[in-house]
Design a protein around this motif. Structure first.
Motif, mmCIF file in Angstrom:
data_model
loop_
_atom_site.group_PDB
_atom_site.id
_atom_site.type_symbol
_atom_site.label_atom_id
_atom_site.label_comp_id
_atom_site.label_asym_id
_atom_site.label_seq_id
_atom_site.Cartn_x
_atom_site.Cartn_y
_atom_site.Cartn_z
ATOM 1 N N THR A 36 -22.443 0.129 -11.946
ATOM 2 C CA THR A 36 -22.552 -1.299 -11.630
ATOM 3 C C THR A 36 -22.802 -1.476 -10.137
ATOM 4 N N VAL A 37 -23.823 -2.238 -9.809
ATOM 5 C CA VAL A 37 -24.160 -2.502 -8.405
ATOM 6 C C VAL A 37 -23.877 -3.966 -8.106
ATOM 7 N N GLU A 38 -23.098 -4.207 -7.068
ATOM 8 C CA GLU A 38 -22.811 -5.581 -6.665
ATOM 9 C C GLU A 38 -24.104 -6.253 -6.217
ATOM 10 N N PRO A 39 -24.491 -7.376 -6.833
ATOM 11 C CA PRO A 39 -25.731 -8.046 -6.419
ATOM 12 C C PRO A 39 -25.601 -8.639 -5.018
ATOM 13 N N GLN A 40 -26.732 -8.800 -4.385
ATOM 14 C CA GLN A 40 -26.728 -9.389 -3.049
ATOM 15 C C GLN A 40 -26.127 -10.791 -3.109
ATOM 16 N N GLN A 41 -25.277 -11.069 -2.165
ATOM 17 C CA GLN A 41 -24.587 -12.360 -2.151
ATOM 18 C C GLN A 41 -25.571 -13.457 -1.751
ATOM 19 N N PRO A 42 -25.672 -14.542 -2.514
ATOM 20 C CA PRO A 42 -26.664 -15.579 -2.219
ATOM 21 C C PRO A 42 -26.206 -16.619 -1.201
ATOM 22 N N GLY A 43 -24.951 -16.539 -0.782
ATOM 23 C CA GLY A 43 -24.438 -17.517 0.177
ATOM 24 C C GLY A 43 -22.969 -17.276 0.455
ATOM 25 N N ASN B 292 3.169 -19.030 6.518
ATOM 26 C CA ASN B 292 2.319 -19.236 7.685
ATOM 27 C C ASN B 292 0.869 -18.923 7.353
ATOM 28 N N PRO B 293 -0.071 -19.559 8.048
ATOM 29 C CA PRO B 293 -1.489 -19.349 7.751
ATOM 30 C C PRO B 293 -1.943 -17.925 8.060
ATOM 31 N N TYR B 294 -2.956 -17.515 7.327
ATOM 32 C CA TYR B 294 -3.485 -16.158 7.444
ATOM 33 C C TYR B 294 -4.964 -16.220 7.095
ATOM 34 N N LEU B 295 -5.779 -15.496 7.834
ATOM 35 C CA LEU B 295 -7.235 -15.572 7.671
ATOM 36 C C LEU B 295 -7.815 -14.191 7.380
ATOM 37 N N VAL B 296 -8.676 -14.114 6.378
ATOM 38 C CA VAL B 296 -9.381 -12.871 6.057
ATOM 39 C C VAL B 296 -10.874 -13.174 5.933
ATOM 40 N N ILE B 297 -11.670 -12.395 6.635
ATOM 41 C CA ILE B 297 -13.126 -12.525 6.579
ATOM 42 C C ILE B 297 -13.692 -11.166 6.191
ATOM 43 N N GLY B 298 -14.593 -11.143 5.229
ATOM 44 C CA GLY B 298 -15.189 -9.885 4.814
ATOM 45 C C GLY B 298 -16.702 -9.968 4.765
ATOM 46 N N TYR B 299 -17.354 -8.925 5.263
ATOM 47 C CA TYR B 299 -18.815 -8.838 5.230
ATOM 48 C C TYR B 299 -19.211 -7.628 4.384
ATOM 49 N N HIS B 300 -20.103 -7.830 3.439
ATOM 50 C CA HIS B 300 -20.577 -6.707 2.639
ATOM 51 C C HIS B 300 -21.281 -5.697 3.545
ATOM 52 N N ARG B 301 -20.999 -4.426 3.310
ATOM 53 C CA ARG B 301 -21.580 -3.336 4.091
ATOM 54 C C ARG B 301 -21.836 -2.144 3.177
ATOM 55 N N PRO B 302 -22.640 -1.176 3.608
ATOM 56 C CA PRO B 302 -22.946 -0.023 2.753
ATOM 57 C C PRO B 302 -21.764 0.943 2.634
ATOM 58 N N SER B 303 -21.936 1.942 1.779
ATOM 59 C CA SER B 303 -20.917 2.969 1.588
ATOM 60 C C SER B 303 -20.914 3.942 2.764
ATOM 61 N N THR C 256 -27.663 -7.448 11.166
ATOM 62 C CA THR C 256 -28.006 -7.203 9.764
ATOM 63 C C THR C 256 -26.909 -7.657 8.813
ATOM 64 N N TYR C 257 -25.667 -7.370 9.160
ATOM 65 C CA TYR C 257 -24.577 -7.558 8.196
ATOM 66 C C TYR C 257 -23.652 -8.734 8.505
ATOM 67 N N PHE C 258 -23.469 -9.089 9.754
ATOM 68 C CA PHE C 258 -22.510 -10.154 10.094
ATOM 69 C C PHE C 258 -23.197 -11.512 10.049
ATOM 70 N N THR C 259 -23.601 -11.890 8.825
ATOM 71 C CA THR C 259 -24.292 -13.160 8.620
ATOM 72 C C THR C 259 -23.461 -14.060 7.721
ATOM 73 N N LYS C 260 -23.732 -15.351 7.805
ATOM 74 C CA LYS C 260 -23.004 -16.312 6.976
ATOM 75 C C LYS C 260 -23.227 -16.038 5.499
ATOM 76 N N GLN C 261 -24.462 -15.756 5.127
ATOM 77 C CA GLN C 261 -24.788 -15.526 3.720
ATOM 78 C C GLN C 261 -24.040 -14.319 3.153
ATOM 79 N N ASN C 262 -23.702 -13.368 4.003
ATOM 80 C CA ASN C 262 -23.142 -12.090 3.567
ATOM 81 C C ASN C 262 -21.612 -12.053 3.630
ATOM 82 N N ARG C 263 -20.982 -13.182 3.914
ATOM 83 C CA ARG C 263 -19.535 -13.131 4.141
ATOM 84 C C ARG C 263 -18.741 -13.910 3.102
#
Length: 498
Positions: A303-310, A321-332, A480-487
């Motif tokens: 199974t391959v994760e499809p490219q994130q569209p947004g 208390n508040p906590y923030l997590v941000i993730g960007y898709h990246r290669p293996s 390449t990877y740290f984009t809004k669409q990819n997070r």
């Protein structure tokens, strides 16, 4: 088996062997690779500084191999591996086996009745449950608790433990060199004759573990929701410990089926590092592990994760208390950009001189904690580069998020100073050298490289690759990877604050 945290370094960057006079370039002549006819690979490395050896078994299967409806199966399989065999962990296996079979039959009857839903015969269920509990008590009288562990510890073993991640299951221990044959005999026995004793009891232990670490833990719940949002197809989106409804319905049949499918000799790598005579070790490996039958096994996930569209967002409300997590898709880790992420992570959040700490904690005082994780939740398949932050009141999670985005944007446009980059590379190199200073550290890296990269020799190749990383590479990867669409962004917010 109670597990301690186990961190395997994500990209093998500078896994340099320079301890006790061994240089990076000499690894080729020091590691002995021996493959049994059944496909099991042994990696041997002599170190005679002390009469001890580190033994590390890498099984190339993890919780990402769990199937929907059976999540948690890899984890419970690791637990059951410590319960013993027909000869270890029991006072009378013949009598115990009859009760274990009866337990399984009773559970199937309970499950079948429960499946009827509102039409289930509650009186019958109660009767079956009482019989189940009594049979479990009867079986327990034959159990010798922690027998395997006690034998090892009585013979001088330390650090006996195991871990299950999304990508692999590992078993490891350090012990006196003159007890290596005992370890081989016991390990081969449990790989060939694992008995799922105390399965239902262990299932409850894992359910409680899930309740404590996830269901009753705000950050645990946040991470679970975050991953389920970031991955819509790939099993990296499943919780490693499993969904509660799956755990409570796992069966012995499913466990043994999983064990047979993945704990095959060709799906394992064993590294033994320390005070050894390689010829003698090979002889013992053939004697004890050579009798394991070869079985077909394919742990690959197709199974391959499809490219994130947004951009994706998820919010968890909790009295916390508040906590923030941000993730960007990246290669293996097998991708050419892998090592660049390691350098970026070090630049951003390693120590008090890192960019995020200096700018957001010290200067702007907008956060009390910032951190990056170079590859989560796994590394064998395309994964996530994560950024974590905790805002400092009265600053809000919105302010911290904006500040973190601004820091990541700088990587795209502002070239890292060459002197600073060299300092990062030197520090990363020193850290990896230190990670190999112990027998256990080297054993872990050898098995990882052989299993994930396909060749333990890739360790040395990382040395030169990391030295070639430039400031331009960092900007290119960031763009390449740290984009809004990819997070994917996850917020933990206090439900009592409007």
């Amino acid at each position: 088996m109670r597990k301690s945290g186990w961190l395997v370094i994500t990209g093998l960057l500078l896994t340099v062997i320079c301890v006790s006079g061994v240089s990076a370039q000499s690894l080729e002549g020091k590691v002995i690779e021996h493959r049994l006819e059944n496909g099991l690979t042994f990696l041997l490395y002599e170190r005679h500084q002390a009469p001890i050896v580190a033994c590390h078994i890498y099984v190339n299967v993890g919780s990402a191999n769990d199937r929907l409806g059976e999540t948690g199966i890899a984890h419970i399989t690791e637990h059951i591996a410590f319960k013993g065999t027909p000869t270890i962990g029991t006072t009378n296996y013949e009598a115990e086996k009859q009760l274990l079979d009866k337990l399984d039959e009773l559970w199937q009857q309970i499950d079948q009745e429960r499946q009827k839903g509102d039409k289930a015969d509650q009186q019958k269920l109660e009767q079956l449950q009482r019989e189940f509990e009594q049979t479990q008590q009867n079986a327990a009288q034959y159990v010798v608790s922690e027998a395997y562990s006690k034998i090892m510890e009585e013979n001088g073993a330390v650090g006996l433990n195991a871990s299950t991640s999304r990508d692999e299951t590992q078993y490891f221990v350090s012990l006196p060199a003159n007890r290596l044959e005992l370890w081989m005999m016991l390990e081969a026995d449990r790989l060939a004759h694992t008995v799922p004793r105390e399965f239902y009891k262990e299932r409850e232990v894992i359910l409680e573990e899930r309740r404590m670490r996830t269901d009753a833990a705000p950050v645990g719940t946040l991470i679970e929701q975050f991953l389920a949002t970031a991955f819509i197809a790939h099993p990296y989106g499943f919780p490693g410990i499993g969904w509660a409804s799956d755990i409570e319905n796992l069966t012995i049949h499913q466990l043994m089926e999983f064990f047979e499918a993945y704990y095959a000799p060709q799906n394992m790598v064993i590294a033994i590092v320390g005070d050894i005579d390689p010829d003698n070790v090979i002889r013992m490996a053939e004697k004890y592990f050579g009798v394991l039958p070869a079985r077909s096994s394919d742990p690959r996930i197709r199974t391959v994760e499809p490219q994130q569209p947004g951009e994706r967002r998820v919010q968890v409300e909790w009295d916390a208390n508040p906590y923030l997590v941000i993730g960007y898709h990246r290669p293996s880790v097998n991708h050419e950009d892998d090592l660049v992420f390691d350098v970026i992570s070090f630049l951003l959040s390693s120590g008090r001189t890192s960019q995020l700490y200096k700018h957001l904690v010290e200067e702007q005082q907008i956060a009390i904690h910032v951190q990056t994780i170079v590859a989560f939740p796994g590394k064998k398949y395309p994964t996530l580069f994560m950024v974590i932050g905790v805002p400092l009141a009265p600053h809000t999670i919105e302010e911290l998020e904006a500040a973190l985005f601004a820091e990541l944007e700088k990587l795209k446009t502002e070239s890292v100073d060459e002197q600073e980059l060299q300092k990062v590379i030197n520090n990363v190199e020193a850290g990896f050298i230190n990670s190999l200073s112990s027998n256990s550290g080297l054993a872990a890296q050898l098995t990882f490289a052989q299993s994930v990269y396909g060749d333990w020799r890739s360790i040395e190749k990382q040395v030169e690759q990391i030295k070639q990383i430039t400031a331009e590479d960092i900007m290119r990867v960031a763009r390449t990877y740290f984009t809004k669409q990819n997070r994917t962004v996850a917020w933990l917010v206090n439900k009592n604050v409007e």
